[in-house]
Scaffold this active site. Sequence first.
Site, short mmCIF file in Angstrom:
data_model
loop_
_atom_site.label_atom_id
_atom_site.label_comp_id
_atom_site.label_asym_id
_atom_site.label_seq_id
_atom_site.Cartn_x
_atom_site.Cartn_y
_atom_site.Cartn_z
CB SER A 6 -0.91 0.00 1.23
OG SER A 6 -1.65 1.19 1.24
CG HIS A 30 -3.91 -1.25 -1.79
ND1 HIS A 30 -5.04 -1.96 -2.15
CD2 HIS A 30 -4.31 -0.40 -0.81
CE1 HIS A 30 -6.06 -1.56 -1.42
NE2 HIS A 30 -5.65 -0.60 -0.61
CG ASP A 32 -5.31 2.94 0.48
OD1 ASP A 32 -6.28 2.18 0.32
OD2 ASP A 32 -4.27 2.62 1.09
CG MET A 34 -8.33 8.01 1.79
SD MET A 34 -7.41 8.30 3.32
CE MET A 34 -6.49 6.76 3.43
CG HIS A 63 -9.28 0.71 -0.90
ND1 HIS A 63 -8.74 0.49 0.36
CD2 HIS A 63 -10.62 0.75 -0.71
CE1 HIS A 63 -9.71 0.42 1.25
NE2 HIS A 63 -10.85 0.57 0.63
CG MET A 65 -11.21 3.92 1.60
SD MET A 65 -9.79 3.92 2.70
CE MET A 65 -8.50 3.89 1.48
CG MET A 133 -11.91 -2.17 4.98
SD MET A 133 -10.45 -1.69 4.02
CE MET A 133 -9.36 -1.00 5.26
N GLY A 138 -9.01 4.32 6.52
CA GLY A 138 -8.64 5.73 6.63
C GLY A 138 -7.19 5.98 7.03
N GLY A 140 -3.17 4.09 7.96
CA GLY A 140 -2.27 2.94 8.06
C GLY A 140 -1.84 2.74 9.51
N GLY A 141 -1.17 1.62 9.75
CA GLY A 141 -0.53 1.40 11.05
C GLY A 141 -1.44 0.96 12.19
CG ASP A 171 -6.42 -2.35 2.80
OD1 ASP A 171 -5.32 -2.16 3.35
OD2 ASP A 171 -7.03 -1.48 2.15
N GLY A 172 -5.25 -3.87 5.87
CA GLY A 172 -5.19 -3.23 7.18
C GLY A 172 -4.67 -4.17 8.26
N GLY A 173 -3.58 -3.77 8.89
CA GLY A 173 -3.03 -4.56 10.00
C GLY A 173 -2.34 -5.85 9.58
N GLY A 193 0.95 -1.91 4.18
CA GLY A 193 1.60 -0.61 4.07
C GLY A 193 2.77 -0.53 5.02
#
Length: 210
Positions: A6, A30, A32, A34, A63, A65, A133, A138, A140-141, A171-173, A193
């Site tokens: 990401s 990827h 993102d 927003m 992606h 958002m 998700m 919204g 990262g991290g 996606d995420g974590g 990411g």
Amino acid sequence: MKVAPSVLTANFIHLDDELKSVENDADYIHVDIMDGHFVNNISFGPMIAGQIGSLTNLPMDIHLMVEYPLEWIDKVNFPTTEFITVHAECHRFAESLKRIKYLGKKAGLCIKPSTGVDYILPYLDKVDLVLVMGVEPGHGGQMFIQGQLKKIEELARIKQENGYTYEIEVDGGINASTAKQVKDAGATIVVAGTYIFNFENRKERIDSLR
Ligand code: DX5
Ligand code: ZN
């Protein structure tokens, strides 16, 4: 397991080098986008997304958002766009999927942590990708929400029972340990990411996710 770094957590001052550092090992990049409304953050828009696409050979996994994806889909229809994914919680997502297919791109449908698989059941025969998700979208991290694993299992079961071909992306974590969990649950693509871009040896990180 396919891997989509990401770009959100990359260093944008050295974007060219950042993209080159994953190009030989990753499957997609990827991207993102927003709008500051659908999520409480703003990343970048179609103009930067297009520049990302021209700096790498990796196909783009976009992606969206955003609240109104129909206003954005045509603007991110770049030659190297492989997937365009919209959220099931946004306005007119079913029409958005049709528009993406009309443009000849692969259509993805994303669900936030609080949205169940039931909500998207009628669309599963029409999508090329389902994005689950692992965190609230919204930023990262964040830490992976373990409760999302059963949605991945459910999507894998429905896919097998009906002979569907959609990718199951998470996606995420994502890190080596959560990638193993989602792989066992049936995921086919992971987005990462922080885990990739906050570590110097990108190849090692990508390999550890497979
Ligand atoms: C979050 C974005 C993700 C984000 C993932 O809303 O959709 O793509 O970059 O970041 P990590 O891998 O750090 O959780
Ligand atoms: Zn994303």
